[in-house]
Design an enzyme around this catalytic site. Structure first.
Site, PDB file in Angstrom:
ATOM      1  N   CYS A  74     -63.334  23.839  12.213  1.00  0.00           N
ATOM      2  CA  CYS A  74     -64.125  23.886  10.983  1.00  0.00           C
ATOM      3  C   CYS A  74     -64.953  24.731  10.979  1.00  0.00           C
ATOM      4  CB  CYS A  74     -64.596  22.718  10.767  1.00  0.00           C
ATOM      5  SG  CYS A  74     -63.751  21.292  11.029  1.00  0.00           S
ATOM      6  N   ARG A 109     -60.743  29.396   9.322  1.00  0.00           N
ATOM      7  CA  ARG A 109     -60.935  28.358  10.452  1.00  0.00           C
ATOM      8  C   ARG A 109     -60.519  26.897  10.074  1.00  0.00           C
ATOM      9  NH1 ARG A 109     -64.963  30.317  14.091  1.00  0.00           N
ATOM     10  NH2 ARG A 109     -65.127  28.218  15.125  1.00  0.00           N
ATOM     11  N   TRP A 163     -61.186  21.384   8.722  1.00  0.00           N
ATOM     12  CA  TRP A 163     -59.522  21.211   9.175  1.00  0.00           C
ATOM     13  C   TRP A 163     -59.834  19.657   9.595  1.00  0.00           C
ATOM     14  CZ3 TRP A 163     -57.160  19.816  13.733  1.00  0.00           C
ATOM     15  CH2 TRP A 163     -55.606  20.377  13.606  1.00  0.00           C
ATOM     16  N   ASN A 200     -68.201  20.607  13.710  1.00  0.00           N
ATOM     17  CA  ASN A 200     -66.912  20.884  13.945  1.00  0.00           C
ATOM     18  C   ASN A 200     -66.441  20.362  15.627  1.00  0.00           C
ATOM     19  OD1 ASN A 200     -64.794  22.593  14.701  1.00  0.00           O
ATOM     20  ND2 ASN A 200     -65.868  24.338  15.520  1.00  0.00           N
ATOM     21  N   GLY A 201     -65.541  20.211  15.815  1.00  0.00           N
ATOM     22  CA  GLY A 201     -65.299  19.360  17.062  1.00  0.00           C
ATOM     23  C   GLY A 201     -64.757  17.949  16.935  1.00  0.00           C
ATOM     24  N   GLU A 233     -41.967  34.705  20.212  1.00  0.00           N
ATOM     25  CA  GLU A 233     -43.158  34.945  19.353  1.00  0.00           C
ATOM     26  C   GLU A 233     -42.765  35.144  17.827  1.00  0.00           C
ATOM     27  OE1 GLU A 233     -46.184  35.262  18.967  1.00  0.00           O
ATOM     28  OE2 GLU A 233     -46.733  36.501  17.367  1.00  0.00           O
ATOM     29  N   LYS A 265     -43.774  32.762  14.669  1.00  0.00           N
ATOM     30  CA  LYS A 265     -44.095  33.542  13.428  1.00  0.00           C
ATOM     31  C   LYS A 265     -43.389  32.761  12.118  1.00  0.00           C
ATOM     32  CE  LYS A 265     -47.368  36.240  14.424  1.00  0.00           C
ATOM     33  NZ  LYS A 265     -47.655  35.070  15.252  1.00  0.00           N
ATOM     34  N   GLU A 319     -44.585  29.189  11.722  1.00  0.00           N
ATOM     35  CA  GLU A 319     -45.949  28.859  11.197  1.00  0.00           C
ATOM     36  C   GLU A 319     -46.136  29.420   9.939  1.00  0.00           C
ATOM     37  OE1 GLU A 319     -49.091  30.379  13.300  1.00  0.00           O
ATOM     38  OE2 GLU A 319     -48.074  32.349  13.845  1.00  0.00           O
ATOM     39  N   HIS A 341     -26.012  26.222  28.254  1.00  0.00           N
ATOM     40  CA  HIS A 341     -26.113  25.172  29.177  1.00  0.00           C
ATOM     41  C   HIS A 341     -26.738  23.886  28.144  1.00  0.00           C
ATOM     42  CE1 HIS A 341     -26.070  27.109  32.942  1.00  0.00           C
ATOM     43  NE2 HIS A 341     -26.677  28.253  32.289  1.00  0.00           N
ATOM     44  N   LYS A 400     -57.133  28.963  12.020  1.00  0.00           N
ATOM     45  CA  LYS A 400     -57.338  30.112  12.726  1.00  0.00           C
ATOM     46  C   LYS A 400     -57.745  29.783  14.271  1.00  0.00           C
ATOM     47  CE  LYS A 400     -57.022  34.763  14.012  1.00  0.00           C
ATOM     48  NZ  LYS A 400     -55.695  35.077  13.833  1.00  0.00           N
TER      49      LYS A 400
HETATM   50  O1  M6R Z   1     -57.693  32.559  19.511  1.00  0.00           O
HETATM   51  P1  M6R Z   1     -56.547  32.487  20.609  1.00  0.00           P
HETATM   52  O2  M6R Z   1     -55.689  33.656  20.814  1.00  0.00           O
HETATM   53  O3  M6R Z   1     -56.799  31.660  21.496  1.00  0.00           O
HETATM   54  O4  M6R Z   1     -55.201  31.423  19.714  1.00  0.00           O
HETATM   55  C1  M6R Z   1     -54.389  31.174  20.255  1.00  0.00           C
HETATM   56  C2  M6R Z   1     -53.388  30.499  19.186  1.00  0.00           C
HETATM   57  O5  M6R Z   1     -54.059  29.477  18.618  1.00  0.00           O
HETATM   58  C3  M6R Z   1     -52.791  31.346  18.272  1.00  0.00           C
HETATM   59  O6  M6R Z   1     -52.204  32.636  18.867  1.00  0.00           O
HETATM   60  C4  M6R Z   1     -51.832  30.839  17.263  1.00  0.00           C
HETATM   61  O7  M6R Z   1     -50.733  30.515  17.969  1.00  0.00           O
HETATM   62  C5  M6R Z   1     -51.653  31.677  16.048  1.00  0.00           C
HETATM   63  N1  M6R Z   1     -51.494  31.029  14.907  1.00  0.00           N
HETATM   64  C6  M6R Z   1     -50.456  32.495  16.146  1.00  0.00           C
HETATM   65  O8  M6R Z   1     -50.019  33.214  15.127  1.00  0.00           O
END
Ligand code: M6R
Length: 634
Positions: free
Chosen positions: A2, A27, A98, A124-125, A507, A511, A514, A530, A629
């Protein structure tokens, strides 16, 4: 995950809170809310707090005004509509949520109030012992109005204030009974110009000018007000008043807060005319890479990583490297580990931080654990780092945020210089992490003598050329968007690669998942036979990483197997590689480069593919559903 903001000593705190929340929204965007300490008599915002008479005047003339909205990604505009009707105030707190405990409804939105309505908190937390605390509060007659773990904090503070404690002391005592990770900002109508903030694990900063005080979970939200900022350490409690900050530790002793160095300006966190942050950040990649390299690769290919703070002997003594990270940062780590093994001949592996943390790893002082985190806050990676330290390993962090939580925790740190990344999907930070790790691998290879000077110089020259190659890939965006048009309706995609191509595939799949909400799975291409190949039929779509590396021919054999079963195949391939192009249905062409360096260019079309498919489906690319984020809860 958050966002928290607080301000005191301004004429229009609501304006500052709403502007700050807009910058913090990445966030978490399930709901948002604000609470102001309203001065019922104009000018009462900073009345004295000493003396029974003064206190009773404050009680008569100050109260809390709170508004919350729970319209996904639209709560801040909802709150904006109320701005003209807001009462006069000098201080307040705000929150963008969040959801963890309790659905994203208005009653679960922060700020939360105590029973008297005179204490407001934002959190937050996760408060791990909230059930136990809630049971005691309920038994004592407190009325809770939300399903969150956070609300108990307001009621605990209420109890402490009733004993005559100041807000600072009440928060200190309250923090002492909380288990879990938290960042908290609190206001109290009985101390109308005061913000109190504390944290454990979840980050929080405080700042001031001569007449203003601020609290925030994020530098970007308060940078327009002040650069005189301080990071709270675990367990510290700050009392922020107009022009002053007092910090105490968990035992109540005064401590000096840690000043923060801020390396970028407000402008860097704006959209600069792009439709969204993600496209801005994708197009900033050549600059982010160039900045990350500045001063680190010298013309003859030698590396300069003085800020790492390890001696040459310490680095030479390392006999194993474990990279820990999450999401895209984990993929960068997997790519970096391959470069490290190839160039420095050190056993290197990448592990998912949330798994590493709990598996009781066998480490010693010759193991280097490298945590990669854009934010430097991700809770799984942070705890993995602490676990590595506890086990006696050397630790290092690659982060984009100067003085972030992890940067302060590790023995050594290397900063990417990508500037603030706001889009939830990591782009420019991901590529910057990869290139910085490549420089680190080159550095160790030279130090350990596993690369001869010619090889090192050649690698250094190629790394220095990567920003230009990424710019060239971006010039081919139209080609990538054309492939995205073809795939806009697809609901299932395989991403396949071998060796260095495998983390690229991971990766690409992340992408697409998400951003476009498309089921996308990455496999090491050799693993298909396999099991997963039974999923392949005429409806299957596979994106293969087919740039020319040592395993290119084997990868093409895997492509033949897919084609034989009717799959549509898209290949990330070197520009001008007709042989690969002939074998597949569509090509995402990228400039050719040495295999170990290829991820920096090969990821670019996959970013644009996911971005374009997401846009075609009408998705919010900066704020994909269910995500935030920065992941500050487990
Ligand atoms: O801030 P960080 O690099 O530790 O974040 C890690 C992941 O949460 C971050 O890379 C996440 O997977 C992104 N949404 C990827 O696009």
């Amino acid at each position: 995950m958050c966002g928290i903001i607080g301000v005191t000593g301004v004429d229009d705190p609501l304006r500052m809170l709403l502007d700050g929340l807009a910058l913090l929204e990445y966030r978490g965007y399930d709901s948002a809310g604000v609470a102001l300490i309203t001065a019922d008599r104009p000018g009462d915002g900073s009345a004295p707090v000493d003396g029974a008479e003064a206190q009773s005047a404050i009680d008569r003339h100050h109260s809390i005004w709170r508004e919350r909205a729970a319209v996904r990604a639209q709560s801040i505009p909802e709150l904006e509509r109320l701005a003209p009707t807001a009462p006069a105030a000098r201080a307040g707190i705000g929150h963008t949520r969040w959801a963890t405990h309790g659905p994203p409804t208005e009653s679960n939105a922060h700020p939360h109030l105590d029973c008297t309505g005179r204490v407001a908190i934002v959190h937050n937390g996760i408060i791990e012992n909230h059930r136990e605390i809630a049971a005691k509060l309920d038994a004592a007659g407190h009325q809770r109005t939300s399903a969150t773990d956070s609300e108990v904090v307001a009621h605990l503070i209420e109890d402490e204030l009733e004993t005559g404690a100041t807000l600072l002391e009440a928060v200190r005592r309250c923090a002492g009974v909380l288990r879990g990770d938290f960042a908290l900002a609190v206001v109290y109508a009985g101390e109308p110009d005061t913000l109190v903030a504390t944290r454990r694990t979840s980050p929080l900063i405080v700042g001031r000018t001569d007449s203003v005080g601020v609290v925030s979970s994020d530098i970007a939200a308060v940078l327009g007000t002040t650069r005189d900022l301080y990071a709270l350490e675990d367990g510290e409690i700050a009392q922020v008043r107009p022009g002053s900050i007092t910090v105490i530790d968990a035992a109540g002793q005064a401590v000096e807060p840690l000043a923060i160095r801020v390396s970028w300006g407000v402008q860097a966190a704006q959209r600069d005319g792009y439709e969204d942050f993600m496209s801005k950040e994708i197009h900033e990649q050549p600059r982010a890479l160039t900045d990350t390299l500045i001063g680190r690769i010298l013309p003859e290919g030698t590396t300069e990583l003085e800020e790492l703070a390890f001696t040459e002997d310490e680095l030479k003594a390392i006999d194993r490297v474990i990279v820990i990270a999450c999401g895209s940062s984990y993929h960068a780590g997997a790519i970096g580990a391959l470069a490290l093994e190839a160039w420095a001949r050190i056993p290197a592996t990448a592990e998912i931080a949330s798994e590493f943390r709990y598996r009781d790893p066998v480490l010693d002082e010759r193991t280097l654990v490298v945590a990669i985190s854009q934010s430097g806050e991700t809770v799984d990676t942070y705890h993995g780092l602490r676990e590595a330290k506890r086990c006696g390993a050397k630790t290092m962090v690659i982060s984009n945020v100067v003085d972030s939580l992890m940067a302060r925790e590790a023995d050594g740190v290397l900063y990417t210089r990508a500037g603030p990344e706001v889009g939830v999907a990591s782009t420019k930070c991901h590529l910057s992490q990869i290139i910085l790790f490549q420089v680190f691998a080159l550095h160790l290879g030279q130090l350990r003598g596993t690369l001869d000077p010619h090889e090192a110089a050649a690698i250094g020259t190629q790394i220095s050329g990567l920003p230009g190659l990424v710019a060239r890939a971006l010039d081919r965006s139209d080609d990538y968007e054309a492939v995205a048009d073809e795939l806009a309706e697809v609901n299932d995609v395989f991403f396949l690669g071998r060796n260095i191509g495998y983390p690229i595939a991971l990766e690409g799949a992340l992408k697409l998942k998400e951003l476009a909400y498309v089921r996308a799975e990455a496999y090491a291409a050799g693993e298909m036979k396999h099991g997963p190949i039974s999923l392949i039929d005429r409806n299957a779509v596979a994106v293969v990483i087919a740039t020319r590396g040592p395993l290119w021919e084997k990868l093409l054999a895997n492509v033949e197997e897919l084609r034989a079963r009717g799959a549509t195949v898209v290949a990330v391939a070197d520009e001008g590689d007709e042989e690969t192009a002939r074998l597949v249905d569509m090509v995402l062409p990228v400039p050719a480069v040495d295999a170990l360096l290829s991820p920096v260019v090969a990821v670019v079309p996959l970013q644009i593919l996911a971005y374009s498919v997401a846009r075609a489906r009408g998705n919010d690319v900066d704020r994909p559903r269910n995500l935030a984020k920065v992941v500050t809860v487990e």
